[in-house]
Design a protein around this motif. Structure first.
Motif, PDB file in Angstrom:
ATOM      1  N   ARG A  46      29.866  38.080  30.163  1.00 23.53           N
ATOM      2  CA  ARG A  46      28.943  37.235  30.931  1.00 23.53           C
ATOM      3  C   ARG A  46      29.521  35.855  31.238  1.00 23.53           C
ATOM      4  N   HIS A  47      30.773  35.639  30.864  1.00 23.75           N
ATOM      5  CA  HIS A  47      31.415  34.337  31.106  1.00 23.75           C
ATOM      6  C   HIS A  47      31.563  34.093  32.605  1.00 23.75           C
ATOM      7  N   ARG A  48      31.238  32.881  33.010  1.00 24.19           N
ATOM      8  CA  ARG A  48      31.484  32.438  34.375  1.00 24.19           C
ATOM      9  C   ARG A  48      31.819  30.971  34.313  1.00 24.19           C
ATOM     10  N   GLY A  49      32.897  30.607  34.977  1.00 24.35           N
ATOM     11  CA  GLY A  49      33.335  29.217  34.967  1.00 24.35           C
ATOM     12  C   GLY A  49      33.503  28.659  36.356  1.00 24.35           C
ATOM     13  N   THR A  50      34.606  29.000  37.016  1.00 23.02           N
ATOM     14  CA  THR A  50      34.937  28.391  38.305  1.00 23.02           C
ATOM     15  C   THR A  50      34.422  29.184  39.509  1.00 23.02           C
ATOM     16  N   LEU A  51      34.194  30.462  39.366  1.00 25.04           N
ATOM     17  CA  LEU A  51      33.722  31.261  40.491  1.00 25.04           C
ATOM     18  C   LEU A  51      32.230  31.058  40.698  1.00 25.04           C
ATOM     19  N   SER A  52      31.797  31.186  41.938  1.00 28.03           N
ATOM     20  CA  SER A  52      30.366  31.151  42.225  1.00 28.03           C
ATOM     21  C   SER A  52      29.724  32.390  41.605  1.00 28.03           C
ATOM     22  N   VAL A  53      28.422  32.369  41.446  1.00 25.20           N
ATOM     23  CA  VAL A  53      27.726  33.525  40.881  1.00 25.20           C
ATOM     24  C   VAL A  53      27.922  34.749  41.779  1.00 25.20           C
ATOM     25  N   ASP A  54      27.962  34.559  43.089  1.00 27.19           N
ATOM     26  CA  ASP A  54      28.153  35.695  43.992  1.00 27.19           C
ATOM     27  C   ASP A  54      29.551  36.286  43.853  1.00 27.19           C
ATOM     28  N   ALA A  55      30.565  35.420  43.820  1.00 26.48           N
ATOM     29  CA  ALA A  55      31.939  35.911  43.683  1.00 26.48           C
ATOM     30  C   ALA A  55      32.139  36.598  42.336  1.00 26.48           C
ATOM     31  N   ALA A  56      31.635  35.991  41.261  1.00 23.59           N
ATOM     32  CA  ALA A  56      31.774  36.595  39.928  1.00 23.59           C
ATOM     33  C   ALA A  56      31.048  37.939  39.861  1.00 23.59           C
ATOM     34  N   SER A  57      29.898  38.024  40.483  1.00 25.82           N
ATOM     35  CA  SER A  57      29.138  39.281  40.494  1.00 25.82           C
ATOM     36  C   SER A  57      29.880  40.355  41.269  1.00 25.82           C
ATOM     37  N   ALA A  58      30.477  39.985  42.386  1.00 31.03           N
ATOM     38  CA  ALA A  58      31.235  40.956  43.185  1.00 31.03           C
ATOM     39  C   ALA A  58      32.429  41.492  42.394  1.00 31.03           C
ATOM     40  N   VAL A  59      33.075  40.624  41.615  1.00 27.22           N
ATOM     41  CA  VAL A  59      34.189  41.046  40.762  1.00 27.22           C
ATOM     42  C   VAL A  59      33.693  42.071  39.742  1.00 27.22           C
ATOM     43  N   ARG A  60      32.580  41.792  39.101  1.00 25.91           N
ATOM     44  CA  ARG A  60      32.047  42.714  38.095  1.00 25.91           C
ATOM     45  C   ARG A  60      31.633  44.049  38.719  1.00 25.91           C
ATOM     46  N   ILE A  61      31.089  43.994  39.922  1.00 23.07           N
ATOM     47  CA  ILE A  61      30.712  45.239  40.592  1.00 23.07           C
ATOM     48  C   ILE A  61      31.961  46.047  40.922  1.00 23.07           C
ATOM     49  N   ALA A  62      33.004  45.398  41.405  1.00 23.89           N
ATOM     50  CA  ALA A  62      34.255  46.117  41.678  1.00 23.89           C
ATOM     51  C   ALA A  62      34.788  46.765  40.408  1.00 23.89           C
ATOM     52  N   ALA A  63      34.721  46.042  39.304  1.00 19.40           N
ATOM     53  CA  ALA A  63      35.246  46.564  38.035  1.00 19.40           C
ATOM     54  C   ALA A  63      34.412  47.723  37.513  1.00 19.40           C
ATOM     55  N   VAL A  64      33.113  47.559  37.480  1.00 21.46           N
ATOM     56  CA  VAL A  64      32.270  48.616  36.915  1.00 21.46           C
ATOM     57  C   VAL A  64      32.227  49.823  37.848  1.00 21.46           C
ATOM     58  N   HIS A  65      32.310  49.589  39.131  1.00 25.20           N
ATOM     59  CA  HIS A  65      32.266  50.704  40.078  1.00 25.20           C
ATOM     60  C   HIS A  65      33.495  51.591  39.944  1.00 25.20           C
ATOM     61  N   ALA A  66      34.584  51.025  39.474  1.00 23.16           N
ATOM     62  CA  ALA A  66      35.785  51.828  39.244  1.00 23.16           C
ATOM     63  C   ALA A  66      35.617  52.736  38.033  1.00 23.16           C
ATOM     64  N   SER A 147      36.414  42.926  30.528  1.00 22.36           N
ATOM     65  CA  SER A 147      35.216  43.071  29.694  1.00 22.36           C
ATOM     66  C   SER A 147      34.181  43.981  30.334  1.00 22.36           C
ATOM     67  N   THR A 148      34.063  43.949  31.639  1.00 22.50           N
ATOM     68  CA  THR A 148      33.090  44.805  32.320  1.00 22.50           C
ATOM     69  C   THR A 148      33.444  46.272  32.163  1.00 22.50           C
ATOM     70  N   ARG A 149      34.722  46.592  32.177  1.00 23.18           N
ATOM     71  CA  ARG A 149      35.151  47.988  32.078  1.00 23.18           C
ATOM     72  C   ARG A 149      34.991  48.555  30.668  1.00 23.18           C
ATOM     73  N   VAL A 150      34.879  47.705  29.673  1.00 30.76           N
ATOM     74  CA  VAL A 150      34.744  48.169  28.290  1.00 30.76           C
ATOM     75  C   VAL A 150      33.467  48.995  28.113  1.00 30.76           C
ATOM     76  N   PHE A 151      32.376  48.528  28.645  1.00 30.34           N
ATOM     77  CA  PHE A 151      31.076  49.166  28.400  1.00 30.34           C
ATOM     78  C   PHE A 151      31.017  50.608  28.890  1.00 30.34           C
ATOM     79  N   PRO A 152      31.341  50.891  30.166  1.00 28.13           N
ATOM     80  CA  PRO A 152      31.281  52.303  30.578  1.00 28.13           C
ATOM     81  C   PRO A 152      32.315  53.177  29.881  1.00 28.13           C
ATOM     82  N   THR A 153      33.440  52.612  29.507  1.00 31.35           N
ATOM     83  CA  THR A 153      34.463  53.385  28.811  1.00 31.35           C
ATOM     84  C   THR A 153      33.963  53.814  27.434  1.00 31.35           C
TER      85      THR A 153
END
Length: 184
Positions: A46-66, A147-153
Motif C-alpha cells: 500500500r506504499h505510495r510516495g511520489t506517484l499520483s494515486v491514479d498512476a500508482a493504482s494503474a501500476v498495481r492493476i498491471a501487476a495483479v492483472h498479470a 508486493s502486489t504480485r505476492v498475494f495472488p501467487t
C-alpha cells in the motif's frame, strides 16, 4: 489470546478489501511464522510516495492483472477507489486501454505492464519514468509490482486461485472480459 487477535486482524482485512481472507487463516494455522512474514507485505503493498494515486493504482492493476483476474484484481480496484483513484482510469487500466489515460498514468501503466511481461520495451520507458519521478518513482513502481504480485501467487499456491471474472469498478462491470494471466 493471540489467535483471537489474528482473527480480528484477518476480519479487518476482509472488511477493508471486500474479499475473503480464508487463505490467511490457513496460512496462520499451518505456519504462524510464515504468516507473520507474509503480513509484512501488506504495508509495503500500500506504499505510495511520489506517484499520483491514479498512476500508482494503474501500476498495481498491471501487476495483479498479470497474476490474477479475479478477487485479487477486485481487491486492488477497491483499495484504489478507497484511496481516491478515478474510476475511469481504473477502468482504462483493467481494460488495458492506455489511450484513455492521462499522460502520467499512461507512462506508469505502460512501464509496469511491460515490466511484468518481461517485455524489452520497459527499458525504453525507464528513462521517461526516471525523468518524471526520479529514482524514487522507479523504486515505488518496483515495490508496487513486487508486493502486489505476492498475494495472488500465495493464494494460488495454497489452492485459493479463482476463475477469471469481470471486474466491477464503482458499481459497474467493465466492458472487457478479463484475460487469463499473460505468459511471460
Amino acid at each position: 489470546m493471540l489467535k483471537n487477535i489474528i482473527g480480528r486482524l484477518i476480519r479487518k482485512q476482509e472488511e477493508v478489501t471486500g474479499e475473503s481472507a480464508d487463505f490467511m487463516r490457513d496460512l496462520y494455522e499451518a505456519s504462524p511464522r510464515g504468516f507473520w512474514r507474509f503480513v509484512l507485505f501488506v504495508p509495503m503493498s500500500r506504499h505510495r510516495g511520489t506517484l499520483s494515486v491514479d498512476a500508482a493504482s494503474a501500476v498495481r492493476i498491471a501487476a495483479v492483472h498479470a497474476e490474477d483476474c479475479g478477487p485479487c484484481l477486485q481487491t486492488v480496484i477497491k483499495l484504489s477507489l478507497d484511496a481516491g483513484a478515478a474510476p475511469r482510469l481504473l477502468r482504462a487500466a483493467v481494460e488495458e486501454n492506455p489511450a484513455a489515460m492521462d499522460e502520467e498514468t499512461r507512462l506508469a501503466f505502460e512501464f509496469a505492464r511491460h515490466l511484468v511481461a518481461r517485455d524489452p520495451r520497459a527499458e525504453d520507458l525507464r528513462h521517461a519514468v526516471e525523468q518524471r519521478w526520479g529514482k524514487a518513482g522507479i523504486c515505488e513502481i518496483a515495490l508496487a509490482i513486487a508486493s502486489t504480485r505476492v498475494f495472488p501467487t500465495v493464494k494460488r499456491a495454497m489452492g485459493y486461485g479463482q476463475a477469471c471474472q469481470r471486474a466491477v469498478i464503482a458499481g459497474e462491470e467493465t466492458d472487457a472480459t478479463l484475460k487469463e494471466p499473460r505468459a511471460a
